[in-house]
Design an enzyme around this catalytic site. Structure first.
Site, PDB file in Angstrom:
ATOM      1  N   TYR A 117       0.757  -1.187   0.071  1.00  0.00           N
ATOM      2  CA  TYR A 117       0.148   0.104  -0.003  1.00  0.00           C
ATOM      3  C   TYR A 117       0.899   1.206   0.012  1.00  0.00           C
ATOM      4  CZ  TYR A 117      -3.201   3.706   1.567  1.00  0.00           C
ATOM      5  OH  TYR A 117      -3.771   4.685   1.632  1.00  0.00           O
ATOM      6  N   LYS A 167       1.271   4.232  -3.029  1.00  0.00           N
ATOM      7  CA  LYS A 167       0.996   5.779  -2.893  1.00  0.00           C
ATOM      8  C   LYS A 167       2.193   6.442  -3.165  1.00  0.00           C
ATOM      9  CE  LYS A 167      -3.283   5.211  -2.004  1.00  0.00           C
ATOM     10  NZ  LYS A 167      -4.247   5.695  -2.830  1.00  0.00           N
TER      11      LYS A 167
END
Length: 263
Positions: free
Chosen positions: A156, A160
């Site tokens: 994750y 990002k």
């Protein structure tokens, strides 16, 4: 040149959280809307309320953005309906939590498809028309996670970081075209995000006062129309992103690991 026609915003992940708050903001400003999410029933419910309350056109497209074919299908459906997109809000995204060697590979590949591939694909598809018409706005939902590695949420955080880097790069490329790109980088936000990621017991969010989705969306909305390239909501989050720039990466990674662990 900007057209006199009523403008249209496309919002992914529109059925809840930050995405839904963006929906309300654009509706209040009388934008026509294209709402994209998995939950068709929820989207139709939202669309009906918007049409009644704001007298705007709302199109619902129920898609699972983890499907690699989804971006082309969305684009084709809008072309067939002769709907031009002036503002693209790439809000959809999710996370998984746990040690990388123990987490589910399928879920992580789907995460990369939604957080990275779909965002890139939709941007590519709609950007060409924006540049051609000399006007457009794109907001990509990044995160304070983009500024450092994230043990226990390794994929994750990395996804990002991609969103932030990608957004900054194309924002530079688009200078002078009339098209702007904004990366919104919130910290932990009150939404269903933590539950889906199974990280409700993480020290990062458990017992912490975190920003609400409405506040995050408002800050992002204002930044989008101010043509800002990167916006980090909240003083605490701003300080965090600045501090990590001057701290050794190995130490930053250890600190993040400590914050991510369960209480």
């Amino acid at each position: 040149m900007q057209s006199d026609r009523k403008k249209t915003a496309l919002i992914t992940g529109a059925s809840g959280g930050i995405g839904y708050e963006f929906v309300k903001l654009f509706a209040q400003d009388k934008y026509n809307l294209v709402l994209v999410a998995r939950s068709e029933q929820k989207l139709h419910q939202i669309a009906a309320e918007l049409r009644t309350n704001f007298r705007i056109d709302v199109k619902v497209i129920a898609k699972d953005l983890a499907n690699p074919a989804a971006p082309e299908e969305i684009f084709a459906e809008l072309q067939q309906a002769s709907i031009k997109i002036d503002v693209l809000i790439n809000n959809a995204g999710f996370a998984s939590y746990g040690l990388f060697n123990e987490t589910d590979l399928t879920a992580e590949l789907q995460m990369l498809q939604v957080n990275v591939m779909c965002l890139t694909h939709l941007t590519k598809l709609f950007l060409k028309d924006m540049v051609k018409q000399g006007y457009g706005k794109i907001l990509n939902l990044a995160s304070t996670a983009a500024f450092q590695p994230g043990p226990l949420m390794a994929v994750y955080y990395a996804s990002k970081a991609y969103v932030l880097s990608f957004s900054e790069a194309i924002a530079n490329e688009l200078e002078g075209t009339g098209v702007s790109v904004t990366a919104l980088c919130p910290g932990p936000t009150e939404s269903n995000f933590q539950k889906r990621a199974a990280m409700e017991d993480s020290k990062l969010v458990s017992g912490q006062k975190i920003m609400d989705a409405e506040t995050v969306a408002k800050i992002g909305y204002e930044a989008l129309f101010d043509n800002k390239t990167v916006v980090v909501p909240g003083l605490k989050n701003k300080l965090l992103t600045e501090t990590v720039r001057f701290t050794p990466r190995k130490l930053v990674t250890k600190i993040v690991r400590s914050m991510q662990e369960s209480k």
